[in-house]
Motif scaffolding. Structure first.
Motif, PDB file in Angstrom:
ATOM      1  N   ALA A 118      -7.549  -4.511  17.170  1.00 10.63           N
ATOM      2  CA  ALA A 118      -8.703  -3.857  16.519  1.00 10.63           C
ATOM      3  C   ALA A 118      -8.259  -3.269  15.181  1.00 10.63           C
ATOM      4  O   ALA A 118      -9.002  -3.278  14.194  1.00 10.63           O
ATOM      5  N   PHE A 119      -7.038  -2.738  15.162  1.00  9.04           N
ATOM      6  CA  PHE A 119      -6.420  -2.278  13.911  1.00  9.04           C
ATOM      7  C   PHE A 119      -5.478  -3.388  13.456  1.00  9.04           C
ATOM      8  O   PHE A 119      -4.597  -3.802  14.215  1.00  9.04           O
ATOM      9  N   ASP A 120      -5.664  -3.877  12.260  1.00  9.63           N
ATOM     10  CA  ASP A 120      -4.819  -4.990  11.804  1.00  9.63           C
ATOM     11  C   ASP A 120      -4.720  -4.968  10.283  1.00  9.63           C
ATOM     12  O   ASP A 120      -5.700  -5.249   9.578  1.00  9.63           O
ATOM     13  N   VAL A 145      -5.942  -7.915   7.803  1.00  7.42           N
ATOM     14  CA  VAL A 145      -7.343  -8.344   7.754  1.00  7.42           C
ATOM     15  C   VAL A 145      -7.820  -8.610   6.307  1.00  7.42           C
ATOM     16  O   VAL A 145      -8.950  -9.042   6.082  1.00  7.42           O
ATOM     17  N   LYS A 159     -11.510  -9.297   4.262  1.00  6.28           N
ATOM     18  CA  LYS A 159     -12.067  -8.247   3.401  1.00  6.28           C
ATOM     19  C   LYS A 159     -12.385  -8.818   2.013  1.00  6.28           C
ATOM     20  O   LYS A 159     -13.457  -8.577   1.456  1.00  6.28           O
ATOM     21  N   ASP A 163      -2.956  -5.025   3.641  1.00  3.58           N
ATOM     22  CA  ASP A 163      -3.786  -3.972   3.058  1.00  3.58           C
ATOM     23  C   ASP A 163      -3.601  -2.743   3.949  1.00  3.58           C
ATOM     24  O   ASP A 163      -3.972  -2.754   5.123  1.00  3.58           O
ATOM     25  N   GLY A 217      -5.018   0.118   3.609  1.00  5.75           N
ATOM     26  CA  GLY A 217      -6.121   1.065   3.383  1.00  5.75           C
ATOM     27  C   GLY A 217      -6.530   1.867   4.602  1.00  5.75           C
ATOM     28  O   GLY A 217      -7.104   2.945   4.462  1.00  5.75           O
ATOM     29  N   ALA A 218      -6.232   1.364   5.787  1.00  9.59           N
ATOM     30  CA  ALA A 218      -6.664   2.067   6.995  1.00  9.59           C
ATOM     31  C   ALA A 218      -5.602   2.992   7.570  1.00  9.59           C
ATOM     32  O   ALA A 218      -5.846   3.647   8.589  1.00  9.59           O
ATOM     33  N   SER A 259     -13.382   7.551  10.106  1.00  9.01           N
ATOM     34  CA  SER A 259     -13.782   6.208   9.677  1.00  9.01           C
ATOM     35  C   SER A 259     -15.261   6.066   9.959  1.00  9.01           C
ATOM     36  O   SER A 259     -15.734   6.432  11.034  1.00  9.01           O
ATOM     37  N   HIS A 313     -17.421  -1.592   5.500  1.00  7.12           N
ATOM     38  CA  HIS A 313     -16.151  -2.012   4.875  1.00  7.12           C
ATOM     39  C   HIS A 313     -15.048  -2.151   5.908  1.00  7.12           C
ATOM     40  O   HIS A 313     -13.932  -2.555   5.591  1.00  7.12           O
ATOM     41  N   ILE A 314     -15.367  -1.799   7.157  1.00  2.00           N
ATOM     42  CA  ILE A 314     -14.381  -1.957   8.235  1.00  2.00           C
ATOM     43  C   ILE A 314     -14.726  -3.229   8.992  1.00  2.00           C
ATOM     44  O   ILE A 314     -15.873  -3.444   9.392  1.00  2.00           O
ATOM     45  N   LEU A 315     -13.717  -4.085   9.160  1.00  2.00           N
ATOM     46  CA  LEU A 315     -13.951  -5.412   9.728  1.00  2.00           C
ATOM     47  C   LEU A 315     -13.378  -5.506  11.130  1.00  2.00           C
ATOM     48  O   LEU A 315     -12.340  -4.903  11.433  1.00  2.00           O
ATOM     49  N   PRO A 319     -11.290  -7.612  13.246  1.00  2.00           N
ATOM     50  CA  PRO A 319     -10.401  -8.747  13.012  1.00  2.00           C
ATOM     51  C   PRO A 319     -10.636  -9.905  13.983  1.00  2.00           C
ATOM     52  O   PRO A 319     -10.295 -11.045  13.673  1.00  2.00           O
ATOM     53  N   ASP A 360      -5.208   8.201  11.236  1.00  2.00           N
ATOM     54  CA  ASP A 360      -5.856   7.253  10.330  1.00  2.00           C
ATOM     55  C   ASP A 360      -6.008   5.876  10.989  1.00  2.00           C
ATOM     56  O   ASP A 360      -7.108   5.299  11.046  1.00  2.00           O
ATOM     57  N   THR A 364      -9.842   4.078  12.487  1.00  2.00           N
ATOM     58  CA  THR A 364     -10.304   2.726  12.147  1.00  2.00           C
ATOM     59  C   THR A 364     -10.427   1.876  13.413  1.00  2.00           C
ATOM     60  O   THR A 364     -11.446   1.210  13.631  1.00  2.00           O
ATOM     61  N   VAL A 382     -13.827   0.089  15.246  1.00  3.97           N
ATOM     62  CA  VAL A 382     -13.937  -1.351  15.543  1.00  3.97           C
ATOM     63  C   VAL A 382     -14.263  -1.566  17.019  1.00  3.97           C
ATOM     64  O   VAL A 382     -15.069  -2.435  17.374  1.00  3.97           O
TER      65      VAL A 382
HETATM   66  P1  AMP Z   1     -10.435   3.588   7.091  1.00  2.00           P
HETATM   67  O1  AMP Z   1     -11.396   4.182   6.110  1.00  2.00           O
HETATM   68  O2  AMP Z   1      -9.188   4.369   7.312  1.00  2.00           O
HETATM   69  O3  AMP Z   1     -11.105   3.245   8.395  1.00  2.00           O
HETATM   70  O4  AMP Z   1      -9.896   2.221   6.458  1.00  2.00           O
HETATM   71  C1  AMP Z   1     -10.781   1.223   6.047  1.00  2.00           C
HETATM   72  C2  AMP Z   1     -10.060   0.250   5.116  1.00  2.00           C
HETATM   73  O5  AMP Z   1      -9.025  -0.437   5.834  1.00  2.00           O
HETATM   74  C3  AMP Z   1     -10.997  -0.852   4.624  1.00  2.00           C
HETATM   75  O6  AMP Z   1     -11.563  -0.506   3.370  1.00  2.00           O
HETATM   76  C4  AMP Z   1     -10.076  -2.061   4.519  1.00  2.00           C
HETATM   77  O7  AMP Z   1      -9.325  -2.020   3.335  1.00  2.00           O
HETATM   78  C5  AMP Z   1      -9.112  -1.853   5.671  1.00  2.00           C
HETATM   79  N1  AMP Z   1      -9.591  -2.387   6.961  1.00  2.00           N
HETATM   80  C6  AMP Z   1     -10.845  -2.822   7.286  1.00  2.00           C
HETATM   81  N2  AMP Z   1     -10.909  -3.177   8.573  1.00  2.00           N
HETATM   82  C7  AMP Z   1      -9.670  -2.968   9.099  1.00  2.00           C
HETATM   83  C8  AMP Z   1      -9.113  -3.149  10.396  1.00  2.00           C
HETATM   84  N3  AMP Z   1      -9.825  -3.589  11.431  1.00  2.00           N
HETATM   85  N4  AMP Z   1      -7.795  -2.822  10.557  1.00  2.00           N
HETATM   86  C9  AMP Z   1      -7.053  -2.361   9.523  1.00  2.00           C
HETATM   87  N5  AMP Z   1      -7.525  -2.196   8.283  1.00  2.00           N
HETATM   88  C10 AMP Z   1      -8.820  -2.475   8.068  1.00  2.00           C
END
Ligand code: AMP
Ligand code: MG
Length: 316
Positions: free
Chosen positions: A106-108, A111, A115, A156, A158-159, A228, A244-246, A248, A272, A276, A280
């Motif tokens: 779910a966290f990856d 991804v 994105k 990436d 970002g999460a 998130s 913006h959260i996908l 995976p 963090d 995320t 998911v």
């Molecule tokens: P957050 O705000 O901490 O939930 O992080 C969201 C950011 O992480 C998104 O803008 C993407 O760059 C990236 N992201 C999106 N989906 C995932 C996911 N399932 N696992 C890890 N990183 C993700």
């Protein structure tokens, strides 16, 4: 209609409050990590503001996907070749791999190809385009010894980076004798220590639909609260908002029974990554998953407006 990514700043945010007796902190507000940040120091160690901000920019330069020469940009550009990275980056990547495995993907942090597809889209991507992007996703494509990416994978952080950088700021403050601070990295709030009078900080959790309203206020000491949400940053295609959260497993933006999740943990990187991951997973799976972890609390805001907290959340 053209797709675009929109960010409603503070759409899901945490509002810091302090009781009347708390002295005015030395405060620095700045932009970093593509967002608004602030550091507040409560115990008179005002000179540490520069060090705190410097720590944020130092690690952003290491972990940003878009800054040239960051460890992540170099790995993404290496076309499968091995890359020498900083030991702090290696440590964070190991943590990210562990959370990816623990959350069944779910966290990856790989991804990114999905994105990018949604970010650049002018229409909802076709199944073929999604399948091609998904073929490049999977934490098994990140190799550790030596560090390299296979099969067109891209990273990436970002999460997880905001939480991990908050941990680095805390380490720096601690090493310099600070005992009391609040760090806000784009809504990731870290309560470092307690207020000077020994009481916990109070952090207000904003309503994701109306950030001027608070859903509840919690006590926080030596923890990070990471939120998130599906509504604070989104892609818009033909008037429809996509998170913006996908997910995976599908390569598609999350669309489930959760509007926002706040995870509270001692380590910011954990808070963090898990906020995320929980978003998911959706409520039932996230709730069951959190029961398997120690020392992690969460606040869920469901799409039907229900606010549900784990047992250890102390509300004010
Ligand atoms: P957050 O705000 O901490 O939930 O992080 C969201 C950011 O992480 C998104 O803008 C993407 O760059 C990236 N992201 C999106 N989906 C995932 C996911 N399932 N696992 C890890 N990183 C993700
Ligand atoms: Mg996160």
């Amino acid at each position: 209609m053209r797709g675009r990514i929109a960010a409603v700043l503070l759409g899901v945010c945490l509002l810091c409050t302090s009781c009347q007796a708390t002295p005015t902190p030395a405060t620095r507000e700045f932009t970093a990590l593509d967002t608004l940040c602030s550091v507040k120091i409560y115990d008179g160690q005002d000179a540490l503001l520069d060090k705190a901000v410097g720590t944020v920019t130092e690690y952003e330069a290491l972990w940003s996907r878009t800054m040239e020469n960051s460890d992540i940009a170099r790995m993404n550009a290496a076309d499968g070749e091995a890359v020498t990275i900083d030991e702090n980056t290696a440590e964070l990547l190991e943590q990210a791999i562990a959370w990816s495995n623990a959350t069944d993907g779910a966290f990856d942090i790989t991804v990114a190809p999905c994105k990018e597809l949604w970010e650049a889209a002018t229409d909802v991507p076709t199944d073929e385009a999604l399948a091609a992007a998904k073929a490049r996703v999977g934490i098994d494509k990140l190799k550790t010894a030596p560090w390299r990416l296979t099969d067109g994978a891209q990273l990436d952080l970002g999460a997880i980076a905001k939480g991990a950088i908050a941990d680095k700021v805390c380490e720096r403050l601690l090493a310099n004798g600070c005992t009391s601070a609040l760090i806000d990295l784009g809504g990731n709030i870290t309560a470092f220590g307690r207020k000077p009078d020994g009481s916990p900080f109070r952090v207000a959790i904003a309503d994701p639909l109306d950030p001027s309203r608070t859903v509840l206020t919690v006590e926080a000491a030596d923890v990070t609260l990471s939120t998130s949400g599906s509504y604070n940053r989104y892609y818009e295609l033909d008037g429809v908002r996509y998170s913006h959260i996908l997910d995976p497993s599908t390569g598609r933006p999350v669309d489930n029974d959760l509007r926002a999740v706040t995870v509270i943990a001692r380590r910011g990187a954990d808070a963090d990554a898990l906020s995320t991951a929980c978003l998911v997973m959706g409520f039932d799976r996230a709730w069951a998953f959190l029961q398997t972890l120690d020392g992690i609390e969460a606040i869920f805001v469901k799409t039907d407006g229900a606010v549900i907290t784990t047992d250890g959340v102390v509300t004010v």
